[in-house]
Enzyme design. Structure first.
Site, PDB file in Angstrom:
ATOM      1  N   ASP A  84       0.956  -1.201  -0.159  1.00 52.24           N
ATOM      2  CA  ASP A  84       0.157   0.080   0.017  1.00 52.24           C
ATOM      3  C   ASP A  84       0.909   1.238   0.035  1.00 52.24           C
ATOM      4  OD1 ASP A  84       0.907  -0.531   2.517  1.00 52.24           O
ATOM      5  OD2 ASP A  84      -0.998  -1.118   3.570  1.00 52.24           O
ATOM      6  N   ASN A  98      -7.663  -3.604  14.140  1.00 49.44           N
ATOM      7  CA  ASN A  98      -9.081  -3.997  13.965  1.00 49.44           C
ATOM      8  C   ASN A  98      -9.059  -5.154  12.929  1.00 49.44           C
ATOM      9  OD1 ASN A  98      -8.022  -2.653  11.885  1.00 49.44           O
ATOM     10  ND2 ASN A  98      -9.467  -1.241  11.632  1.00 49.44           N
ATOM     11  N   HIS A 116      -7.364  -5.282  10.229  1.00 52.28           N
ATOM     12  CA  HIS A 116      -6.903  -4.898   8.873  1.00 52.28           C
ATOM     13  C   HIS A 116      -5.577  -5.526   8.406  1.00 52.28           C
ATOM     14  CE1 HIS A 116      -4.928  -0.916   9.899  1.00 52.28           C
ATOM     15  NE2 HIS A 116      -3.931  -1.882   9.792  1.00 52.28           N
ATOM     16  N   GLU A 127      -9.867  -2.404   5.405  1.00 50.22           N
ATOM     17  CA  GLU A 127     -10.360  -2.059   6.801  1.00 50.22           C
ATOM     18  C   GLU A 127     -11.777  -3.040   6.837  1.00 50.22           C
ATOM     19  OE1 GLU A 127      -9.146  -0.357   8.984  1.00 50.22           O
ATOM     20  OE2 GLU A 127      -8.281   1.239   8.112  1.00 50.22           O
TER      21      GLU A 127
END
Ligand code: F6R
Length: 246
Positions: free
Chosen positions: A67, A136, A138, A143
């Site tokens: 990313d 979380n 990800h 997400e």
């Protein structure tokens, strides 16, 4: 899924670096999928050390990163390009023309993502994809709630991820709101996946992601369906998995 228990962060880093270096030794012209974030830094340091000793050769390796923030120039210290250069690329004999990240400066998201997908396809896929794990669940910037079938796409970061990444920026307002990321489909197409996790703050998500149901609210849970996933986690990260067998 194979899970290797490491004593601590350093042990996790060495074990992960061993797996990455085995990949390079077995296939010198391999395609490595790389990650940024704090967790892989120790593994990159170890790889650099082995390279300096003459034990590793990156000359034929190609890399594709997971990313990049949208809107950051490569020379911005918070860009993932800068991170990779600082932690690995400038310290080993890799050919910079074979190190790829999504183009954060391309404003047209469709163009940026399409181009990145084409690069990955033209390389014939990823031999080994390295991943960190978000609090979380990800992976990359995928997400919770993301569609599992996506390739590279543009995402708006969740407030939790903005807060988690704030530590690298002057303040919360400086954290970019969007990023380009490989999608779950791209990640799942890698031949092998290596996940590195460290710290007690990741203990809950490790349990949910790897021992709970496979579900979009926990993106990393999809990794349970991949046929060649290796997780290297330290004892603190595995501290909530003491009652499960692996
Ligand atoms: C990094 C990335 C992220 C991180 C994750 C964990 O390229 O895509 O998914 O792997 O946020 O970050 P750390 O390692 O800083 O806890």
């Amino acid at each position: 899924m194979k899970i290797y228990r490491a004593k601590d962060y350093n042990d996790m880093s060495r074990k992960a670096a061993n797996i990455i270096s085995a990949q390079i030794i077995m296939k010198p012209n391999c395609v490595l999928g790389l990650a940024t974030g704090s967790t892989p830094i120790g593994a990159y340091k170890q790889l650099v050390e082995w390279y300096r000793k003459g034990d590793l050769d990156f000359s034929e390796v190609t890399t594709v990163n997971l990313d990049e923030y949208k809107g950051l120039t490569p020379d911005n210290e918070q860009s993932y390009y800068y991170f990779m250069n600082e932690n690995l690329f400038s310290k080993v004999n890799i050919d910079k023309n074979r190190t790829y990240l999504p183009d954060g400066m391309e404003e047209n998201s469709e163009v940026a993502c399409q181009r990145y997908n084409e690069i990955i396809h033209s390389l014939g896929g990823i031999d080994l994809q390295l991943l960190g794990l978000g609090h979380n669940g990800h992976i990359g910037f995928n997400e919770p709630g993301i569609a599992f079938e996506k390739e590279t796409h543009c995402v708006s970061l969740s407030s939790r991820t903005i807060k988690a990444n704030m530590r690298f920026f002057l303040s919360e307002e400086h954290v970019p709101r969007q990023a380009y990321t490989m999608g779950i489909k791209t990640i799942m197409s890698a031949h092998k996946i290596l996940v590195v996790v460290s710290g007690e703050d990741k203990a809950d998500i490790v349990r949910q992601a790897f021992f709970g149901p496979v579900t979009p609210p926990i993106p990393a849970s999809i990794l349970q369906l991949h046929n060649d996933v290796t997780i290297v986690a330290d004892e603190a990260a595995l501290s909530k998995c003491t009652d499960v067998e692996f």
